[in-house]
Write an enzyme that holds these catalytic residues in place. Structure first.
Site, mmCIF file in Angstrom:
data_model
loop_
_atom_site.group_PDB
_atom_site.id
_atom_site.type_symbol
_atom_site.label_atom_id
_atom_site.label_comp_id
_atom_site.label_asym_id
_atom_site.label_seq_id
_atom_site.Cartn_x
_atom_site.Cartn_y
_atom_site.Cartn_z
ATOM 1 N N ARG A 93 -37.182 74.933 -25.876
ATOM 2 C CA ARG A 93 -36.689 75.811 -25.210
ATOM 3 C C ARG A 93 -35.418 75.490 -24.528
ATOM 4 O O ARG A 93 -35.441 74.322 -24.004
ATOM 5 C CB ARG A 93 -37.664 76.964 -24.239
ATOM 6 C CG ARG A 93 -38.303 76.142 -23.046
ATOM 7 C CD ARG A 93 -38.610 76.916 -21.955
ATOM 8 N NE ARG A 93 -39.218 76.182 -20.942
ATOM 9 C CZ ARG A 93 -38.687 75.406 -20.311
ATOM 10 N NH1 ARG A 93 -37.411 75.423 -20.059
ATOM 11 N NH2 ARG A 93 -39.413 74.819 -19.164
ATOM 12 N N GLY A 121 -33.289 75.443 -20.622
ATOM 13 C CA GLY A 121 -33.531 75.378 -19.546
ATOM 14 C C GLY A 121 -34.228 73.960 -19.022
ATOM 15 O O GLY A 121 -34.174 73.167 -19.699
ATOM 16 N N VAL A 132 -37.346 72.332 -15.977
ATOM 17 C CA VAL A 132 -38.494 72.195 -15.732
ATOM 18 C C VAL A 132 -39.094 73.718 -15.329
ATOM 19 O O VAL A 132 -38.621 74.361 -14.293
ATOM 20 C CB VAL A 132 -38.942 71.084 -14.667
ATOM 21 C CG1 VAL A 132 -38.675 71.364 -13.477
ATOM 22 C CG2 VAL A 132 -40.629 71.206 -14.827
ATOM 23 N N THR A 133 -40.388 74.044 -15.701
ATOM 24 C CA THR A 133 -40.899 75.336 -15.266
ATOM 25 C C THR A 133 -42.526 75.240 -15.085
ATOM 26 O O THR A 133 -43.120 74.267 -15.704
ATOM 27 C CB THR A 133 -40.462 76.639 -15.851
ATOM 28 O OG1 THR A 133 -41.029 77.696 -14.940
ATOM 29 C CG2 THR A 133 -41.234 76.468 -17.244
ATOM 30 N N TYR A 134 -43.414 75.991 -14.456
ATOM 31 C CA TYR A 134 -44.562 75.977 -14.256
ATOM 32 C C TYR A 134 -45.117 77.326 -14.826
ATOM 33 O O TYR A 134 -44.779 78.229 -14.694
ATOM 34 C CB TYR A 134 -44.908 75.825 -12.700
ATOM 35 C CG TYR A 134 -46.376 76.139 -12.260
ATOM 36 C CD1 TYR A 134 -47.358 75.269 -12.490
ATOM 37 C CD2 TYR A 134 -46.687 77.577 -11.878
ATOM 38 C CE1 TYR A 134 -48.664 75.393 -12.211
ATOM 39 C CE2 TYR A 134 -48.100 77.881 -11.610
ATOM 40 C CZ TYR A 134 -48.876 76.703 -11.740
ATOM 41 O OH TYR A 134 -50.319 77.115 -11.574
ATOM 42 N N HIS A 135 -46.163 76.901 -15.508
ATOM 43 C CA HIS A 135 -47.238 78.138 -16.071
ATOM 44 C C HIS A 135 -48.517 77.773 -15.465
ATOM 45 O O HIS A 135 -49.116 76.709 -15.282
ATOM 46 C CB HIS A 135 -47.186 78.393 -17.499
ATOM 47 C CG HIS A 135 -45.871 78.373 -18.137
ATOM 48 N ND1 HIS A 135 -45.064 79.564 -17.909
ATOM 49 C CD2 HIS A 135 -45.245 77.639 -19.173
ATOM 50 C CE1 HIS A 135 -44.045 79.386 -18.732
ATOM 51 N NE2 HIS A 135 -44.101 78.264 -19.277
ATOM 52 N N GLY A 170 -36.836 81.493 -20.704
ATOM 53 C CA GLY A 170 -36.150 80.340 -21.369
ATOM 54 C C GLY A 170 -36.300 80.347 -22.958
ATOM 55 O O GLY A 170 -37.780 80.871 -23.202
ATOM 56 N N GLY A 178 -41.796 83.921 -17.991
ATOM 57 C CA GLY A 178 -42.990 83.820 -17.298
ATOM 58 C C GLY A 178 -42.785 84.468 -15.805
ATOM 59 O O GLY A 178 -41.852 84.200 -15.146
ATOM 60 N N CYS A 195 -36.638 75.159 -12.424
ATOM 61 C CA CYS A 195 -35.505 75.510 -13.102
ATOM 62 C C CYS A 195 -34.259 74.485 -12.793
ATOM 63 O O CYS A 195 -33.071 74.924 -13.047
ATOM 64 C CB CYS A 195 -35.144 76.728 -13.290
ATOM 65 S SG CYS A 195 -36.239 78.034 -13.713
#
Length: 238
Positions: free
Chosen positions: A78, A80, A82-85, A154, A167, A183
Site C-alpha cells: 500500500r 503511505g 507506518v501504521t498500527y493495527h 492507504g 483503519g 503515518c
C-alpha cells in the site's frame, strides 16, 4: 451480507498474514471479473510499512522491543508510511475496481468513514486536505495544537483493483501508537471513537458491532452510484 453491487464479509479477528493472503485471493477474483468485496476485520497488534516507510524510520522503538510485545512488522504494497493495527480497530479492505480513478476512490473511502462517524455521533469528522485519512476537531496537547486523526487510509492498486484500505479506531489501545510516528506525521495525535465519547462527555459506549454496521451502511450509501466497470486489461497501457 450483500450490498447492491458488492459483498461484505465480516472476518472477525484474523492475524494480519492470513488477512493479507485473503485479500490477495479476493483481489485475483475481482481482477478476473468477480464481484467486488468489502472485508471487515480486526487484527492482533501489528505494524505495517507502506511504500514510503521501507526503512522503518518512523518506528521509535527497537525491533527487539516489538518482538517482546509480540508485535510483528510487515512491509506491504500500500501507499503511505507506518501504521498500527490492533484489537479495537475496525479495518476495512475494499477490494473494488478503481482503474485510474485513484484519487476519486480515496475520497470515497474518506467519505464512507465520515458518514459512519456521523452515524456514530461524531458529526465533526472530516477529511484533512493534504493528508489521507479522517480527522475530528483538533485540540491542544501539551500546549501545542495537534490534528486528531481517527482513521488512516492507504491503498494499492494492481490490475485496476484496490487492495488494503481503512483503519478506523473504535476502542483501540491508543498507547500503541506511541511505538511509531503514525503515518510519519509529527503534528498529529491518534484518537478513537471511544476516546472522543469520553472527552466530549457523550453518554455512549463504543462497540465494534455498531461501528461495523455504521461503516457497512456508509459504504453502501457512498458507493451507490459508483462505476464498477473493470477497465479492459488488454487495452493500451492496461
Amino acid at each position: 451480507m450483500t450490498a447492491s453491487a458488492f459483498d461484505i464479509l465480516d472476518l472477525g479477528t484474523l492475524p494480519y498474514p492470513e488477512a493479507w493472503a485473503l485479500q490477495k485471493r479476493h483481489h485475483e477474483r475481482v481482477a478476473g471479473g468477480g464481484r467486488p468485496t468489502l472485508l471487515l476485520v480486526e487484527h492482533p497488534a501489528v505494524l505495517t510499512l507502506g511504500r514510503k516507510a521501507r526503512e522503518g524510520d518512523n518506528i521509535v522503538v527497537t525491533r527487539a522491543y516489538l518482538a517482546a510485545q509480540d508485535i510483528e512488522v510487515f512491509e506491504v504494497e500500500r501507499g503511505g508510511d507506518v501504521t498500527y493495527h490492533g484489537p479495537g480497530q475496525l479495518v476495512a479492505y475494499a477490494i473494488f475496481p478503481v482503474g485510474r480513478r485513484v484519487r476519486d476512490f480515496l475520497r470515497l473511502l474518506e467519505q464512507s468513514v465520515v458518514t459512519a462517524l456521523d452515524t456514530l455521533g461524531l458529526p465533526d469528522a472530516r477529511p484533512n486536505p493534504g493528508y489521507a485519512g479522517v480527522y475530528v476537531q483538533g485540540r491542544e496537547v501539551g500546549g501545542l495544537p495537534r490534528h486528531q486523526k481517527l482513521a488512516s487510509i492507504g491503498v494499492a492498486v494492481k490490475r485496476h483493483v484496490a487492495l488494503h484500505g481503512i483503519g478506523m479506531n473504535v476502542t483501540t489501545n491508543l498507547d500503541h501508537f506511541d511505538l511509531i510516528v503514525p503515518c510519519g506525521l509529527t503534528d498529529t495525535q491518534m484518537t478513537s471513537v471511544a476516546r472522543e465519547y469520553e472527552l466530549r462527555g457523550l453518554p455512549r459506549t463504543a462497540t465494534m458491532p455498531e461501528a461495523k454496521a455504521a461503516l457497512a451502511g456508509a459504504f453502501t450509501t457512498t458507493f451507490d452510484t459508483y462505476d464498477w466497470t473493470l477497465p479492459d486489461l488488454t487495452a493500451a497501457g492496461g
